[in-house]
Design an enzyme around this catalytic site. Structure first.
Site, PDB file in Angstrom:
ATOM      1  N   VAL A   9       0.799  -1.223   0.000  1.00  0.00           N
ATOM      2  CA  VAL A   9       0.000   0.000   0.000  1.00  0.00           C
ATOM      3  C   VAL A   9       0.835   1.279   0.000  1.00  0.00           C
ATOM      4  CG1 VAL A   9      -1.941  -1.177   1.096  1.00  0.00           C
ATOM      5  CG2 VAL A   9      -0.340   0.140   2.511  1.00  0.00           C
ATOM      6  N   LYS A  10       2.136   1.141  -0.159  1.00  0.00           N
ATOM      7  CA  LYS A  10       2.972   2.346  -0.190  1.00  0.00           C
ATOM      8  C   LYS A  10       2.944   2.966  -1.596  1.00  0.00           C
ATOM      9  CE  LYS A  10       3.695   1.906   4.058  1.00  0.00           C
ATOM     10  NZ  LYS A  10       4.642   1.161   4.832  1.00  0.00           N
ATOM     11  N   ASN A  11       3.613   4.099  -1.767  1.00  0.00           N
ATOM     12  CA  ASN A  11       3.512   4.822  -3.048  1.00  0.00           C
ATOM     13  C   ASN A  11       4.105   4.059  -4.223  1.00  0.00           C
ATOM     14  OD1 ASN A  11       2.919   6.739  -1.035  1.00  0.00           O
ATOM     15  ND2 ASN A  11       3.278   8.378  -2.525  1.00  0.00           N
TER      16      ASN A  11
END
Ligand SMILES: *Cc1c(COP(=O)(O)O)cnc(C)c1O
Length: 380
Positions: A184-186
């Protein structure tokens, strides 16, 4: 789906093509795409040394361990850190038998340099700085403080893939900076991270430690022309922390889109900010000057946060909380009461949905729900 907190976007065909190359040549492990991805990350960020690992948690542990060894820190020595973070940050300090000393946060939700300075004792060895939400916070002041007091600086840049401060990646001057490429990180892969050390020897040690303490990796051995290439030594009781080529293959593709993705995240945040402008019941988190944030999350502060989240859930909007003050947790309870601002903010903050599948009308819908809820709570 749209109004979920996080939804990763993968460029599926490109990812599959890149993964296919690994499967075709029969190399999915350490080396090959991990080497390519490290090189691409160096070029993108400007870090001299980048070591691809299986998570930012592993990277943070390596950062603390390698610096402890380099500087000869002893068990019980202190690392100043923030209570407003994912627990990985602080676990990394405890893995190495160091003590976590919490300092309070500032208006950016990052470590407050003045409070950090107050917490320095003769046993302080390092500061762990977290770029909350993608913000650079008071990074420069923290760096100056570390230099003044001879402390090491570790940057947990899990939220900061693509953040720039005055045009440069944040953490270039630190002893170690760690990025997360968790789902779910960039820059989503599935699970992986990057640890970037300032010194070549630290990078070298981290590479051995992340491959069980073995002094040559299988990829370099299989490409070597040495007669005794199967010979290696085990110099440390290391870990299995290195990244693999499947994750790196996804990372290579996702990196090509990171700047464009972050630009759209900034657009979404701007829509939220426009919708909330002038409403005193909705507290915004400012960005420091010169910071082009990756906008990993969009936190706002409200009274009555818990009922607000329940009300939003009724409208199919699913916010998150980043983070509960870590001193709430049994493992960190000894720090309870030491950081009143972090406590106060952690009871009021929550993160609105922020991901690439949100449209402008999704953002308007979410913003309207938030606004009408806070306005309905004003006594007539
Ligand atoms: C996600 C996150 C981590 C851990 O990252 P992983 O790659 O999942 O291990 C560490 N610190 C912060 C602030 C994070 O948000």
């Amino acid at each position: 789906m749209a109004k979920q907190l996080f939804v990763p976007t993968y460029r599926i065909d490109e990812c599959l093509q890149e993964i296919r190359q690994c499967l075709e040549i029969g190399w999915t492990g350490l080396g090959y795409k991990t080497v390519e991805f490290e090189k691409a990350w160096k070029e993108y960020t400007g870090f001299q040394h980048c070591h691809f690992v299986n998570s930012a948690t592993a990277g943070l542990h390596l950062a603390v361990k390698v610096l402890k060894e380099r500087f000869g820190w002893e068990d019980g020595d202190e690392v100043i850190s923030t209570p407003l973070t994912f627990v990985s940050t602080n676990h990394a300090i405890l893995y190495e038998n160091l003590s976590v000393v919490f300092a309070d946060v500032d208006e950016y939700l990052c470590l407050d340099p003045q409070d950090v300075e107050r917490r320095i004792t003769p046993r302080t060895r390092a500061v762990m700085f977290v770029g909350m939400a993608g913000s650079s916070g008071a990074y420069r002041e923290i760096l100056a403080l570390c230099r003044k007091h001879g402390l090491a600086l570790i940057v947990d840049a899990a939220h900061m893939a693509g953040t720039r401060l005055e045009g440069k990646a944040v953490g270039l001057e630190a002893d170690a900076t760690v990025f997360s490429f968790q789902a779910v990180k960039n820059l989503p892969t599935a699970d992986s991270g990057m640890v970037c050390f300032a010194r070549a020897q630290d990078d070298e040690l981290a590479r051995k430690l992340s491959w069980l303490g073995i002094n040559k990796d299988t990829y370099s051995r299989s490409n070597s022309k040495e007669a005794y290439k199967w010979h290696y030594d085990v110099e440390h009781v290391g870990y299995k922390y290195h990244g693999n080529s499947i994750m790196a293959a996804i990372g290579l593709v996702q990196l090509r889109y990171l700047d464009a993705d972050n630009a759209y995240r900034r657009q979404i945040c701007q829509w939220y900010e426009e919708a909330f402008a002038g409403n005193d019941l909705i507290g915004m988190v400012p960005l420091p000057r010169g910071c082009e944030s990756s906008r990993h999350i969009f936190p706002i502060l409200v009274d009555d946060r818990d009922s607000m989240i329940l009300a939003l859930n009724q409208s199919e909007v699913f916010p998150g909380v980043h983070y509960r003050d870590n001193t709430h947790y049994s493992m960190y309870r000894s720090g309870s009461g030491t950081c009143p601002r972090a406590r106060e903010k952690s009871e009021r903050l929550f993160s609105l949905p922020l991901h690439l599948r949100l449209t402008r009308s999704d953002v308007q819908y979410i913003a309207e729900k938030v606004t009408s809820y806070v306005n309905s709570k004003v006594p007539a």
